[in-house]
Design a protein around this motif. Sequence first.
Motif, short mmCIF file in Angstrom:
data_model
loop_
_atom_site.label_atom_id
_atom_site.label_comp_id
_atom_site.label_asym_id
_atom_site.label_seq_id
_atom_site.Cartn_x
_atom_site.Cartn_y
_atom_site.Cartn_z
N GLY A 24 0.82 -1.21 0.00
CA GLY A 24 0.00 0.00 0.00
C GLY A 24 0.85 1.25 0.00
O GLY A 24 1.86 1.31 0.68
N PRO A 32 -10.90 0.97 6.41
CA PRO A 32 -10.71 -0.16 5.49
C PRO A 32 -10.79 0.25 4.01
O PRO A 32 -10.01 -0.24 3.19
CB PRO A 32 -11.83 -1.13 5.87
N ALA A 33 -11.70 1.14 3.69
CA ALA A 33 -11.83 1.58 2.29
C ALA A 33 -10.58 2.33 1.84
O ALA A 33 -10.10 2.14 0.73
CB ALA A 33 -13.06 2.46 2.14
N GLU A 34 -10.03 3.18 2.70
CA GLU A 34 -8.82 3.92 2.34
C GLU A 34 -7.62 2.98 2.22
O GLU A 34 -6.77 3.16 1.34
CB GLU A 34 -8.53 4.99 3.40
N ILE A 35 -7.55 1.98 3.08
CA ILE A 35 -6.47 0.99 3.00
C ILE A 35 -6.57 0.24 1.67
O ILE A 35 -5.56 0.01 1.00
CB ILE A 35 -6.51 0.04 4.20
N ALA A 36 -7.79 -0.11 1.27
CA ALA A 36 -7.99 -0.80 0.00
C ALA A 36 -7.53 0.07 -1.16
O ALA A 36 -6.87 -0.41 -2.09
CB ALA A 36 -9.46 -1.18 -0.17
N VAL A 37 -7.83 1.35 -1.11
CA VAL A 37 -7.39 2.28 -2.16
C VAL A 37 -5.87 2.35 -2.20
O VAL A 37 -5.26 2.33 -3.28
CB VAL A 37 -8.00 3.68 -1.95
N ILE A 39 -3.73 0.05 -1.33
CA ILE A 39 -3.21 -1.20 -1.89
C ILE A 39 -3.41 -1.24 -3.40
O ILE A 39 -2.49 -1.57 -4.15
CB ILE A 39 -3.89 -2.40 -1.20
N LEU A 40 -4.60 -0.88 -3.86
CA LEU A 40 -4.86 -0.85 -5.30
C LEU A 40 -3.98 0.17 -6.01
O LEU A 40 -3.51 -0.06 -7.12
CB LEU A 40 -6.33 -0.58 -5.57
#
Length: 59
Positions: A24, A32-37, A39-40
């Motif tokens: 990330g 969680p949504a910001e962490i996903a962003v 990582i992507l």
Amino acid sequence: TRVERLLAMGATADQIARIHAPIGLDIGAASPAEIAVAILAQAIQAFRLRGLDSKDAAA
């Protein structure tokens, strides 16, 4: 210990050096949504830096 386990499983030092951990981009993600962003975003960055964009894939 992760490196030791990977070496024991047969991974080479060069392969292990390619691992990005933790994954990330450092964008200060908290939810969680910001962490996903984050990582992507890192996955897209790696994809683009290798020159594997859609134009290259079509050629």
